[in-house]
Design a protein around this motif. Structure first.
Motif, PDB file in Angstrom:
ATOM      1  N   LYS A   1       0.953  -1.087  -0.012  1.00  0.00           N
ATOM      2  CA  LYS A   1      -0.074   0.153  -0.023  1.00  0.00           C
ATOM      3  C   LYS A   1       0.775   1.104   0.086  1.00  0.00           C
ATOM      4  CE  LYS A   1      -3.851  -2.453   2.198  1.00  0.00           C
ATOM      5  NZ  LYS A   1      -3.615  -3.607   1.585  1.00  0.00           N
ATOM      6  N   ASP A   2       1.901   1.391   0.761  1.00  0.00           N
ATOM      7  CA  ASP A   2       2.688   2.274   0.873  1.00  0.00           C
ATOM      8  C   ASP A   2       3.630   2.808  -0.477  1.00  0.00           C
ATOM      9  OD1 ASP A   2       2.242   2.444   3.509  1.00  0.00           O
ATOM     10  OD2 ASP A   2       4.024   1.874   4.365  1.00  0.00           O
ATOM     11  N   PHE A   3       3.597   1.883  -1.410  1.00  0.00           N
ATOM     12  CA  PHE A   3       4.288   2.123  -2.729  1.00  0.00           C
ATOM     13  C   PHE A   3       3.442   1.811  -3.827  1.00  0.00           C
ATOM     14  CE2 PHE A   3       7.548   0.673   0.308  1.00  0.00           C
ATOM     15  CZ  PHE A   3       8.477   1.875   0.254  1.00  0.00           C
ATOM     16  N   ASP A   4       2.255   1.570  -3.575  1.00  0.00           N
ATOM     17  CA  ASP A   4       1.201   1.315  -4.662  1.00  0.00           C
ATOM     18  C   ASP A   4       1.683   0.533  -5.719  1.00  0.00           C
ATOM     19  OD1 ASP A   4      -1.301   1.909  -5.386  1.00  0.00           O
ATOM     20  OD2 ASP A   4      -0.651   3.423  -6.988  1.00  0.00           O
ATOM     21  N   ALA A   5       2.134  -0.917  -5.114  1.00  0.00           N
ATOM     22  CA  ALA A   5       2.858  -1.754  -5.904  1.00  0.00           C
ATOM     23  C   ALA A   5       2.268  -2.991  -5.702  1.00  0.00           C
ATOM     24  CB  ALA A   5       4.291  -1.746  -5.967  1.00  0.00           C
ATOM     25  N   ILE A   6       2.596  -4.136  -6.556  1.00  0.00           N
ATOM     26  CA  ILE A   6       2.364  -5.676  -6.296  1.00  0.00           C
ATOM     27  C   ILE A   6       3.710  -6.186  -6.379  1.00  0.00           C
ATOM     28  CG2 ILE A   6       1.168  -7.408  -7.321  1.00  0.00           C
ATOM     29  CD1 ILE A   6      -0.744  -5.585  -8.954  1.00  0.00           C
ATOM     30  N   VAL A   7       3.805  -7.284  -5.254  1.00  0.00           N
ATOM     31  CA  VAL A   7       4.939  -8.245  -5.329  1.00  0.00           C
ATOM     32  C   VAL A   7       4.549  -9.346  -5.671  1.00  0.00           C
ATOM     33  CG1 VAL A   7       6.997  -9.012  -3.964  1.00  0.00           C
ATOM     34  CG2 VAL A   7       6.307  -6.547  -3.922  1.00  0.00           C
ATOM     35  N   VAL A   8       4.931 -10.057  -6.624  1.00  0.00           N
ATOM     36  CA  VAL A   8       4.681 -11.583  -6.831  1.00  0.00           C
ATOM     37  C   VAL A   8       5.952 -12.235  -6.653  1.00  0.00           C
ATOM     38  CG1 VAL A   8       4.088 -13.041  -8.580  1.00  0.00           C
ATOM     39  CG2 VAL A   8       3.278 -10.610  -8.733  1.00  0.00           C
ATOM     40  N   ASP A   9       5.730 -13.150  -5.472  1.00  0.00           N
ATOM     41  CA  ASP A   9       6.795 -14.108  -4.978  1.00  0.00           C
ATOM     42  C   ASP A   9       6.755 -15.270  -5.810  1.00  0.00           C
ATOM     43  OD1 ASP A   9       8.439 -15.812  -3.654  1.00  0.00           O
ATOM     44  OD2 ASP A   9       7.956 -15.096  -1.635  1.00  0.00           O
ATOM     45  N   SER A  10       7.792 -15.416  -6.578  1.00  0.00           N
ATOM     46  CA  SER A  10       7.971 -16.637  -7.304  1.00  0.00           C
ATOM     47  C   SER A  10       9.031 -17.444  -6.873  1.00  0.00           C
ATOM     48  CB  SER A  10       8.238 -15.869  -8.716  1.00  0.00           C
ATOM     49  OG  SER A  10       9.386 -15.092  -8.816  1.00  0.00           O
ATOM     50  N   SER A  11       9.600 -17.332  -5.818  1.00  0.00           N
ATOM     51  CA  SER A  11      10.675 -18.315  -5.550  1.00  0.00           C
ATOM     52  C   SER A  11      10.344 -19.704  -5.430  1.00  0.00           C
ATOM     53  CB  SER A  11      11.040 -18.335  -3.950  1.00  0.00           C
ATOM     54  OG  SER A  11      11.738 -16.812  -3.605  1.00  0.00           O
ATOM     55  N   LEU A  12      11.299 -20.595  -5.804  1.00  0.00           N
ATOM     56  CA  LEU A  12      10.960 -22.163  -5.995  1.00  0.00           C
ATOM     57  C   LEU A  12      11.012 -22.588  -4.303  1.00  0.00           C
ATOM     58  CD1 LEU A  12      13.457 -23.072  -8.579  1.00  0.00           C
ATOM     59  CD2 LEU A  12      11.285 -22.964  -8.945  1.00  0.00           C
ATOM     60  N   PRO A  13      10.145 -23.574  -4.409  1.00  0.00           N
ATOM     61  CA  PRO A  13       9.950 -24.081  -2.879  1.00  0.00           C
ATOM     62  C   PRO A  13      10.994 -24.344  -2.049  1.00  0.00           C
ATOM     63  CG  PRO A  13       8.333 -25.176  -4.397  1.00  0.00           C
ATOM     64  CD  PRO A  13       9.328 -24.355  -5.549  1.00  0.00           C
ATOM     65  N   VAL A  14      12.233 -24.866  -2.831  1.00  0.00           N
ATOM     66  CA  VAL A  14      13.524 -25.110  -2.033  1.00  0.00           C
ATOM     67  C   VAL A  14      14.106 -23.896  -1.547  1.00  0.00           C
ATOM     68  CG1 VAL A  14      14.813 -24.726  -4.275  1.00  0.00           C
ATOM     69  CG2 VAL A  14      15.788 -26.216  -2.505  1.00  0.00           C
ATOM     70  N   TYR A  15      13.526 -22.643  -1.998  1.00  0.00           N
ATOM     71  CA  TYR A  15      14.314 -21.336  -1.349  1.00  0.00           C
ATOM     72  C   TYR A  15      13.211 -20.656  -0.587  1.00  0.00           C
ATOM     73  CZ  TYR A  15      17.794 -22.147  -4.741  1.00  0.00           C
ATOM     74  OH  TYR A  15      18.848 -23.030  -5.619  1.00  0.00           O
ATOM     75  N   LYS A  16      12.127 -21.086  -0.348  1.00  0.00           N
ATOM     76  CA  LYS A  16      11.041 -20.552   0.582  1.00  0.00           C
ATOM     77  C   LYS A  16      11.682 -20.005   1.891  1.00  0.00           C
ATOM     78  CE  LYS A  16       7.458 -19.844  -1.860  1.00  0.00           C
ATOM     79  NZ  LYS A  16       7.003 -18.794  -2.588  1.00  0.00           N
ATOM     80  N   ASP A  17      12.848 -20.777   2.383  1.00  0.00           N
ATOM     81  CA  ASP A  17      13.216 -20.449   3.705  1.00  0.00           C
ATOM     82  C   ASP A  17      14.460 -19.553   3.567  1.00  0.00           C
ATOM     83  OD1 ASP A  17      11.384 -21.797   5.043  1.00  0.00           O
ATOM     84  OD2 ASP A  17      12.221 -23.596   5.052  1.00  0.00           O
ATOM     85  N   GLY A  18      14.794 -19.220   2.401  1.00  0.00           N
ATOM     86  CA  GLY A  18      16.038 -18.162   2.218  1.00  0.00           C
ATOM     87  C   GLY A  18      17.020 -18.869   1.369  1.00  0.00           C
ATOM     88  N   TYR A  19      18.076 -18.108   0.878  1.00  0.00           N
ATOM     89  CA  TYR A  19      19.077 -18.716  -0.022  1.00  0.00           C
ATOM     90  C   TYR A  19      20.452 -18.771   0.789  1.00  0.00           C
ATOM     91  CZ  TYR A  19      15.796 -16.753  -3.435  1.00  0.00           C
ATOM     92  OH  TYR A  19      14.723 -16.556  -4.202  1.00  0.00           O
ATOM     93  N   PRO A  20      21.288 -19.745   0.206  1.00  0.00           N
ATOM     94  CA  PRO A  20      22.387 -20.168   1.008  1.00  0.00           C
ATOM     95  C   PRO A  20      23.115 -18.918   1.394  1.00  0.00           C
ATOM     96  CG  PRO A  20      22.241 -21.493  -1.265  1.00  0.00           C
ATOM     97  CD  PRO A  20      21.017 -20.360  -1.195  1.00  0.00           C
ATOM     98  N   LYS A  21      23.681 -18.802   2.617  1.00  0.00           N
ATOM     99  CA  LYS A  21      24.692 -17.752   2.720  1.00  0.00           C
ATOM    100  C   LYS A  21      26.049 -17.810   2.757  1.00  0.00           C
ATOM    101  CE  LYS A  21      21.221 -15.323   5.328  1.00  0.00           C
ATOM    102  NZ  LYS A  21      20.237 -15.497   4.386  1.00  0.00           N
ATOM    103  N   PRO A  22      26.805 -17.130   2.568  1.00  0.00           N
ATOM    104  CA  PRO A  22      28.521 -17.307   2.396  1.00  0.00           C
ATOM    105  C   PRO A  22      28.880 -17.629   3.849  1.00  0.00           C
ATOM    106  CG  PRO A  22      27.860 -14.875   2.012  1.00  0.00           C
ATOM    107  CD  PRO A  22      26.444 -15.736   2.352  1.00  0.00           C
ATOM    108  N   GLN A  23      29.762 -18.554   3.655  1.00  0.00           N
ATOM    109  CA  GLN A  23      30.715 -19.111   4.942  1.00  0.00           C
ATOM    110  C   GLN A  23      31.756 -18.338   5.259  1.00  0.00           C
ATOM    111  OE1 GLN A  23      29.434 -22.207   6.129  1.00  0.00           O
ATOM    112  NE2 GLN A  23      27.465 -21.927   4.551  1.00  0.00           N
ATOM    113  N   GLY A  24      31.980 -18.557   6.650  1.00  0.00           N
ATOM    114  CA  GLY A  24      33.150 -17.740   6.992  1.00  0.00           C
ATOM    115  C   GLY A  24      32.628 -16.638   8.229  1.00  0.00           C
ATOM    116  N   PRO A  25      33.583 -15.886   8.736  1.00  0.00           N
ATOM    117  CA  PRO A  25      33.065 -15.000   9.907  1.00  0.00           C
ATOM    118  C   PRO A  25      33.006 -13.808   9.455  1.00  0.00           C
ATOM    119  CG  PRO A  25      35.547 -15.741   9.944  1.00  0.00           C
ATOM    120  CD  PRO A  25      34.839 -16.131   8.820  1.00  0.00           C
ATOM    121  N   SER A  26      33.449 -13.192   8.201  1.00  0.00           N
ATOM    122  CA  SER A  26      33.042 -11.980   7.921  1.00  0.00           C
ATOM    123  C   SER A  26      32.416 -12.100   6.358  1.00  0.00           C
ATOM    124  CB  SER A  26      34.361 -11.056   7.616  1.00  0.00           C
ATOM    125  OG  SER A  26      35.328 -12.060   6.782  1.00  0.00           O
TER     126      SER A  26
END
Length: 170
Positions: free
Chosen positions: A41-66
């Protein structure tokens, strides 16, 4: 009188057929693929989430401390003519109307190291878009098959997935 009745029936059929081609908030299944639709509503826009089911919990993150270095400008090239041509081919008969309406589409790609599209996390469109869910589903299918990225340098190797956002205005 008969002409008036036919005209009214035709207009009613056009309006109700058009209503079936609009985005509705929640889950929409088109051509066997489920999309999740949100209205911002704030941006007067539509977002269509098209993520594959395997990525519904997020994408892999980089490894390492930084966090690894970001990919430098010029170390990633996406053939933007391919996605533009796909979108223009799918929407070809209504490009003039899209331009007059001020339509646009924003695409959030997720690439693998090989340059192939791993996922398209979402599409954003104006709330008054003339683009239909069926057209977004067809665009989604074709973009996933055809769009490629090329990487050079080494920074991208530290990222399990590479994000790339693109907006096309009509």
């Amino acid at each position: 009188m008969k002409h008036l009745i036919y005209s009214t029936c035709f207009l009613f059929l056009c309006v109700s057929a058009s209503a079936q081609e609009k985005f509705v908030e929640g889950d929409m299944t088109v051509y066997g693929k489920t999309f999740e639709v949100f209205f911002l509503k704030d941006f007067d826009a539509i977002v269509v989430d098209s993520s594959l089911p395997v990525y519904k919990d997020g994408y892999p993150k980089p490894q390492g401390p930084s966090r690894p270095l970001t990919i430098r400008k010029g170390d990633m090239k996406v053939d933007t003519l391919v996605d533009r041509n796909i979108i223009y081919d799918v929407l070809g008969d209504k490009l003039t109307a899209l331009q007059a309406n001020g339509d646009w589409v924003s695409i959030d790609y997720v690439f693998g190291h090989d340059g192939n599209v791993l996922d398209i996390s979402s599409y954003s469109l104006p709330k008054n878009t003339l683009i239909t869910p069926k057209e977004v589903a067809l665009i989604d299918k074709l973009l996933r098959e055809e769009v490629k990225a090329v990487f050079k340098g080494r920074e991208y190797l530290n990222w399990p997935v590479i994000f790339y956002g693109r907006e096309i205005r009509f």
